[in-house]
Design a protein around this motif. Structure first.
Motif, PDB file in Angstrom:
ATOM      1  N   LEU A   1      50.531  11.130  60.033  1.00  0.00           N
ATOM      2  CA  LEU A   1      49.736  11.486  58.777  1.00  0.00           C
ATOM      3  C   LEU A   1      50.445  13.195  59.103  1.00  0.00           C
ATOM      4  O   LEU A   1      49.603  13.599  60.141  1.00  0.00           O
ATOM      5  N   ILE A   2      50.476  13.851  57.933  1.00  0.00           N
ATOM      6  CA  ILE A   2      50.369  15.352  57.731  1.00  0.00           C
ATOM      7  C   ILE A   2      50.053  15.867  56.956  1.00  0.00           C
ATOM      8  O   ILE A   2      50.318  15.498  55.838  1.00  0.00           O
ATOM      9  N   THR A   3      49.246  16.961  56.903  1.00  0.00           N
ATOM     10  CA  THR A   3      48.069  16.978  56.309  1.00  0.00           C
ATOM     11  C   THR A   3      48.420  18.823  55.847  1.00  0.00           C
ATOM     12  O   THR A   3      48.577  19.094  56.737  1.00  0.00           O
ATOM     13  N   VAL A   4      48.545  18.646  54.703  1.00  0.00           N
ATOM     14  CA  VAL A   4      49.032  20.565  54.342  1.00  0.00           C
ATOM     15  C   VAL A   4      47.763  21.093  53.809  1.00  0.00           C
ATOM     16  O   VAL A   4      47.518  20.613  52.476  1.00  0.00           O
ATOM     17  N   MET A   5      47.645  22.031  53.994  1.00  0.00           N
ATOM     18  CA  MET A   5      45.991  22.633  53.629  1.00  0.00           C
ATOM     19  C   MET A   5      46.103  24.116  53.342  1.00  0.00           C
ATOM     20  O   MET A   5      46.829  24.709  54.651  1.00  0.00           O
ATOM     21  N   GLY A   6      45.820  24.727  52.664  1.00  0.00           N
ATOM     22  CA  GLY A   6      45.811  26.360  52.237  1.00  0.00           C
ATOM     23  C   GLY A   6      44.808  26.596  53.600  1.00  0.00           C
ATOM     24  O   GLY A   6      43.394  26.067  53.039  1.00  0.00           O
ATOM     25  N   ILE A   7      45.462  27.745  53.456  1.00  0.00           N
ATOM     26  CA  ILE A   7      43.851  28.439  54.363  1.00  0.00           C
ATOM     27  C   ILE A   7      42.133  28.596  54.024  1.00  0.00           C
ATOM     28  O   ILE A   7      41.741  28.583  54.485  1.00  0.00           O
ATOM     29  N   GLU A   8      42.449  28.506  52.352  1.00  0.00           N
ATOM     30  CA  GLU A   8      41.234  28.559  51.609  1.00  0.00           C
ATOM     31  C   GLU A   8      40.277  27.534  51.845  1.00  0.00           C
ATOM     32  O   GLU A   8      39.416  27.360  50.854  1.00  0.00           O
ATOM     33  N   LYS A   9      40.781  26.407  52.349  1.00  0.00           N
ATOM     34  CA  LYS A   9      40.320  25.007  52.038  1.00  0.00           C
ATOM     35  C   LYS A   9      39.104  24.750  52.894  1.00  0.00           C
ATOM     36  O   LYS A   9      38.449  24.110  53.419  1.00  0.00           O
ATOM     37  N   VAL A  10      39.578  25.532  54.181  1.00  0.00           N
ATOM     38  CA  VAL A  10      38.000  25.535  55.591  1.00  0.00           C
ATOM     39  C   VAL A  10      36.462  26.017  54.606  1.00  0.00           C
ATOM     40  O   VAL A  10      36.179  26.989  54.193  1.00  0.00           O
ATOM     41  N   VAL A  11      35.999  25.172  55.461  1.00  0.00           N
ATOM     42  CA  VAL A  11      34.296  25.310  55.456  1.00  0.00           C
ATOM     43  C   VAL A  11      33.903  25.298  56.670  1.00  0.00           C
ATOM     44  O   VAL A  11      34.027  24.922  57.614  1.00  0.00           O
TER      45      VAL A  11
END
Lengths: 493, 262
Positions: A255-265
Motif C-alpha cells: 500500500l502506497i499512500t500519498v498525503m499532502g503535508i497539511e493532512k497531519v493532525v
C-alpha cells in the motif's frame, strides 16, 4: 468545458492542472450547457438540504467547527514538529516514510516503489493529492496502469473526462451519459459492461462492481490518499462509502499512500473532531459507511508493506502567507462547492483545476502562483456562503480579497503604463475630493446617462468601459443629483 | 520493507534502495527547511500547547437510552437491527442466516460458539488464512464488534477476538454482527477513547453505498450489500415470541433491504 481533453499535466510544473482557458471564458461556455446546469442544480440543492439537516442535528456544531479550526491552526504553526513525529510513529509501526518536494518527485517515488514489487497494475482509491500531481499519467509513462476504483472516478477515467467536484467527481454527468460511457469503454479496461445495460443507477453500480471485482481480487499494489494522519500514533485515515477504499487498503500486499503535508493532525484523539465534521459537511450523513484507520502494518492482516509519501508541491508557499495559510485547513469536504452560486452555474471544469469551487479559487492560485491563475480569485461573488458552510471555518472571502490584491499588485508591477482602471480610479479620487468637480461630473453623467439608457438600464457603456459593461447592467445616473434635490426640497422651505 | 516476499521478483532492489535513501533525504531536508522558513512569523518559543484548542464540544449530554438510539440510527442506514435476549442470540443468528439464504459462513476465531448452535450453514474457519478467492466463495461473515456508536449508528471492528482480519468483513456479501449493550457508547469521542490505534480499525455505518450517479443512493458496490445487526438486550427476560422465521426488527426496514442481494 474540458470533456474528452487529455490535457497536458505538466503545463504548470505539474502542480495543479490548469489546462483550460481562464475562468471567465470557461464559465461562459459552461453557462451555455443547459444539461450541465440542470445536473448541477439538482445535485447541489440535494446535498445542501441534506447537509443542513445533518449539521442542524448536532447541538454543539459551532463548537466542533471552532475545535477543528483550532487543531488545524495548531498543526500549521508547528507543521515541522508534527511531520517529524508522524514519520517516527509510522516508521516504528513498520511503515516507510518518503518526502516529496514536488509532483515530479512524488511520481518518481511512487513509480519506483511500484516497479520494485514487479507489478504493472495498481488499484487506486479516489484521492485529490494523486490527481493534483498527475500520478496516473506519470505511472502510465512508466508502463504501469492505474485503475480508479471509486465509481465516480471510474466514470471519469473511462470517459477520458476530468473530475468536476471534490466529492462526486462525475456530478456533471447524468445516468444516460454514464450508461453510454460504461457500454462503450468498460471492455477496453477489463470486463465489459453487460450487453443489455440500462441507465438505472442500481444497474450501473452493479456493472461497476463486476468490472472492478477482478481487479480487487488480483491487485498486488494499491495507491491511496489520506484524509488524516495522527502524528502521535502514526494512524492514517481514509473515509469512504463504497468499500473500494477498504478493498484497496486491505487486500493488496503493498500500500502506497500519498498525503499532502497539511493532512497531519497532532493526536489520534483529534480525529474525534474531524470524523464528526467531515461526513456531515460533505455528504450530509451522520457518518460515511466506511472509515479505515491503520497504523503501519499488522502482521497477517492487510498490506505487509506500507509506504507514506509526504507531499509538499506548493503547500509550503501557502504556509508562508499568513492570510492564505488558513487554506491548508481544508479537509476536502466540498461543502463550499455545494453552496456557491458561481459553482452551481459554471460547474467544476471552469476552474481549470483539480480543486474547483470556492476552495479551488483560493487554493489553486496559491499552489501554482497567482500569476498562473489570476482570474480564479475573481471567480466569486464574495457572498460568504462558503465561509458559513466550511466545517473548519476557513474565511474563504478574506483569502479571495487578499489574493485579488496580490493579483492587482502583480499586474501593476508588470506594467509600464497604468491600466484604464487605475486611471479611472485616480480620476474618481480627484473628482470625489472636490465638491465643484463632483457637481460638474454629476450633471454630465445625468446628461450622458439619458443618451445611453435603454429600458431603464444601461447595457453597453462607450469607450474603454465597453468590456466592463458587457457583463453588467448599469443603472442610469439619477436625472437629479441628491444635492440638487436637497436644495429644492429642504433648503428652500 | 519486509523481506518475506521471496515469492516475488524484486528487480533492482539494492541500487533502488541506495537511490531511494539519497533522494528521500534530499526531499526531507528540503521540505522541512521550507516549512521552517515559511513559519517565520511563529515565535521561536511558541509550543503547540500555546495554540489553544477549545474542546467545548465535549460537553454534550448523552441521550437517556443510547441502545435505542443506536438501533434507530443503524436502521436509518438500511441495516437491519434485530433485538433479542441473550439466550435467543443463537436462534436469531440462525434465522437471519436462513433468511439471507446463507449456506457458507466465515466465523472468526473468538466468535462465541454458543451463538452458532442453531444454524445449519457450513461454518468456515479462517485458519489457515483463506485466500481471497476462497473468501469470495463464502456467503457471509459473522462477527462481534469492538465498540458501537449510538449517535452515528456505527459499529467499529478492531480485528480483536470474534472479528477476524479486515478482509473477512469485506469480501463476502453479507455481514452479521452481534452487539452487546455495554459496547455502545454515545458518540464518536467516546468511541475513539475506547479504541487502540495500533490495531487496524474499521468503522462501519450501514452497508456499503454509493451516491455517485445523480446522487441516488445505491446500496452495495464493493463491500457487503447487507448488514444485519443482532442487538443483545441485556437484563430483560427472553421474549417467548422471539421469532424463528419472522423476526421483527426494532426499526422499520426500508423497502429494498431484503432481497437486495442477487
Amino acid at each position: 468545458m474540458s470533456r474528452g481533453s487529455g490535457g497536458g499535466l505538466d503545463a504548470n510544473d505539474g502542480r495543479v492542472w490548469l489546462g483550460t482557458p481562464a475562468f471567465p471564458e470557461a464559465a461562459r461556455t459552461a453557462l451555455a450547457d443547459t444539461q450541465l446546469r440542470h445536473n448541477l442544480r439538482h445535485a447541489t440543492t440535494t446535498i445542501r438540504a441534506k447537509r443542513l439537516d445533518a449539521t442542524g442535528e448536532v447541538p454543539h456544531w459551532e463548537e466542533l467547527r471552532e475545535a477543528g479550526a483550532a487543531i488545524k491552526r495548531r498543526t500549521a504553526r508547528h507543521l515541522d514538529h508534527y511531520l517529524e513525529q508522524l514519520e517516527r510513529s509510522v516508521t516504528e509501526a513498520g511503515g516507510t516514510v518518503h518526502w516529496a518536494g514536488d509532483a515530479a518527485e512524488a511520481n518518481r517515488i511512487v513509480a519506483r516503489l511500484v516497479t520494485a514489487t514487479g507489478a504493472r497494475e495498481v488499484v487506486k482509491v479516489k484521492s485529490m493529492a494523486t490527481q493534483e500531481i498527475g500520478l496516473n499519467e506519470a505511472l502510465g509513462a512508466a508502463g504501469i496502469t492505474a485503475y480508479e476504483t471509486d465509481l465516480a472516478e471510474l466514470i471519469v477515467q473511462l470517459g477520458e473526462d476530468r473530475p468536476s467536484h471534490i466529492l462526486v467527481p462525475a456530478i456533471h454527468r447524468n445516468r444516460a451519459e454514464i450508461r453510454d460511457v460504461f457500454a462503450a469503454r468498460m471492455g477496453d479496461w477489463g470486463r465489459a459492461a453487460p450487453q443489455d445495460l440500462d441507465d438505472d443507477p442500481k444497474a450501473l453500480a452493479e456493472a461497476a462492481r463486476l468490472h472492478l471485482r477482478e481487479k480487487f481480487l488480483t491487485a498486488e499494489v494499491a495507491i491511496s490518499g489520506a484524509n488524516f494522519a495522527a502524528a502521535d500514533t502514526g494512524t492514517v485515515a481514509v473515509v469512504e462509502s463504497e468499500g473500494n477504499g477498504r478493498m484497496c487498503l486491505t487486500l493488496p500486499r503493498t500500500l502506497i499512500t500519498v498525503m499532502g503535508i497539511e493532512k497531519v493532525v497532532p493526536r489520534f484523539a483529534d480525529l474525534e473532531v474531524f470524523l464528526q465534521l467531515l461526513p456531515r459537511s460533505s455528504t450530509g450523513e451522520r457518518m460515511n459507511p466506511y472509515t479505515s484507520l491503520w497504523t503501519g502494518v499488522t502482521p497477517g492482516d492487510g498490506p505487509q508493506d506500507f509506504h507514506l509519501v509526504l507531499l509538499d508541491n506548493g503547500r509550503t508557499d501557502v504556509l508562508k502567507d499568513t492570510v492564505g495559510r488558513q487554506t491548508l485547513a481544508c479537509i476536502r469536504c466540498s461543502a463550499c462547492l455545494n453552496v456557491c452560486p458561481v459553482y452551481e452555474r459554471t460547474g467544476g471544469h471552469a476552474y481549470g483545476s483539480v480543486y474547483p469551487g470556492p476552495i479551488g479559487a483560493v487554493l489553486t492560485p496559491q499552489l501554482v502562483g497567482v500569476d498562473k491563475a489570476p482570474s480564479l480569485p475573481f471567480a466569486s461573488t464574495l457572498c460568504g456562503a462558503c465561509y458559513d458552510a466550511c466545517p473548519v471555518k476557513i474565511d474563504i472571502p478574506e483569502v479571495l480579497v487578499h489574493l485579488r490584491a496580490r493579483v492587482v499588485e502583480a499586474d501593476r508591477d508588470r506594467r509600464a503604463l497604468p491600466t484604464p482602471e487605475a486611471l479611472a480610479m485616480a480620476a474618481a479620487s480627484a473628482v470625489l475630493d472636490s465638491p465643484t468637480l463632483l457637481g460638474i461630473a454629476q450633471r454630465a453623467a445625468a446628461a450622458g446617462g439619458r443618451l445611453t439608457t435603454r429600458g431603464g438600464r444601461i447595457r453597453r457603456l462607450p469607450g474603454p468601459l465597453r468590456r466592463w459593461s458587457a457583463t453588467r447592467d448599469t443603472p442610469p445616473p439619477a436625472r437629479e443629483t441628491f444635492r440638487t434635490w436637497w436644495r429644492e426640497n429642504r433648503e428652500r422651505r | 520493507m519486509t523481506d518475506e516476499r521471496t515469492d516475488r521478483p524484486r528487480p533492482g532492489t539494492s541500487p533502488a534502495e541506495d537511490d531511494r535513501h539519497d533522494r528521500t533525504d534530499t526531499g526531507r531536508a528540503a521540505v522541512l527547511g521550507r516549512i521552517r522558513a515559511a513559519l517565520g512569523d511563529v515565535p521561536a518559543d511558541e509550543t503547540p500547547a500555546d495554540v489553544p484548542v477549545p474542546r467545548a464540544y465535549l460537553r454534550t449530554t448523552p441521550p437517556d437510552d443510547i441502545v435505542t438510539l443506536f438501533a434507530e440510527r443503524v436502521g436509518d442506514y438500511r441495516a437491519t437491527v434485530v433485538r433479542c435476549a441473550p439466550e435467543e442470540v443463537a436462534r436469531t443468528v440462525a434465522a437471519l442466516l436462513e433468511r439471507r439464504g446463507v449456506r457458507r459462513v466465515v466465523v472468526p476465531d473468538g466468535f462465541p460458539p454458543e451463538f452458532l448452535t442453531r444454524t445449519d450453514a457450513d461454518l468456515v474457519r479462517d485458519a489457515p488464512p483463506l485466500t481471497v478467492r476462497q473468501l469470495d466463495a463464502v456467503d457471509s461473515t459473522l462477527t462481534t464488534v469492538a465498540v458501537a456508536i449510538a449517535e452515528t449508528g456505527t459499529v467499529v471492528l478492531d480485528a480483536g477476538p470474534g472479528q477476524g482480519r479486515r478482509a473477512l468483513t469485506l469480501v463476502p456479501d453479507h455481514h452479521l454482527c452481534v452487539v452487546h449493550p455495554e459496547q455502545i457508547v454515545p458518540d464518536v469521542p467516546e468511541a475513539l477513547a475506547r479504541l487502540d490505534p495500533r490495531r487496524p480499525l474499521t468503522l462501519v455505518s450501514g452497508p456499503s453505498a454509493t451516491s455517485d450517479i445523480e446522487l441516488r443512493r445505491v446500496e452495495g458496490v464493493h463491500g457487503p450489500r447487507i448488514l444485519d445487526i443482532v442487538l443483545v438486550t441485556s437484563g430483560t427476560p427472553a421474549r417467548p415470541e422471539t421469532p424463528e422465521t419472522s423476526e421483527t426488527p426494532e426499526t422499520p426496514e426500508t423497502p429494498d433491504t431484503p432481497g437486495a442481494r442477487t
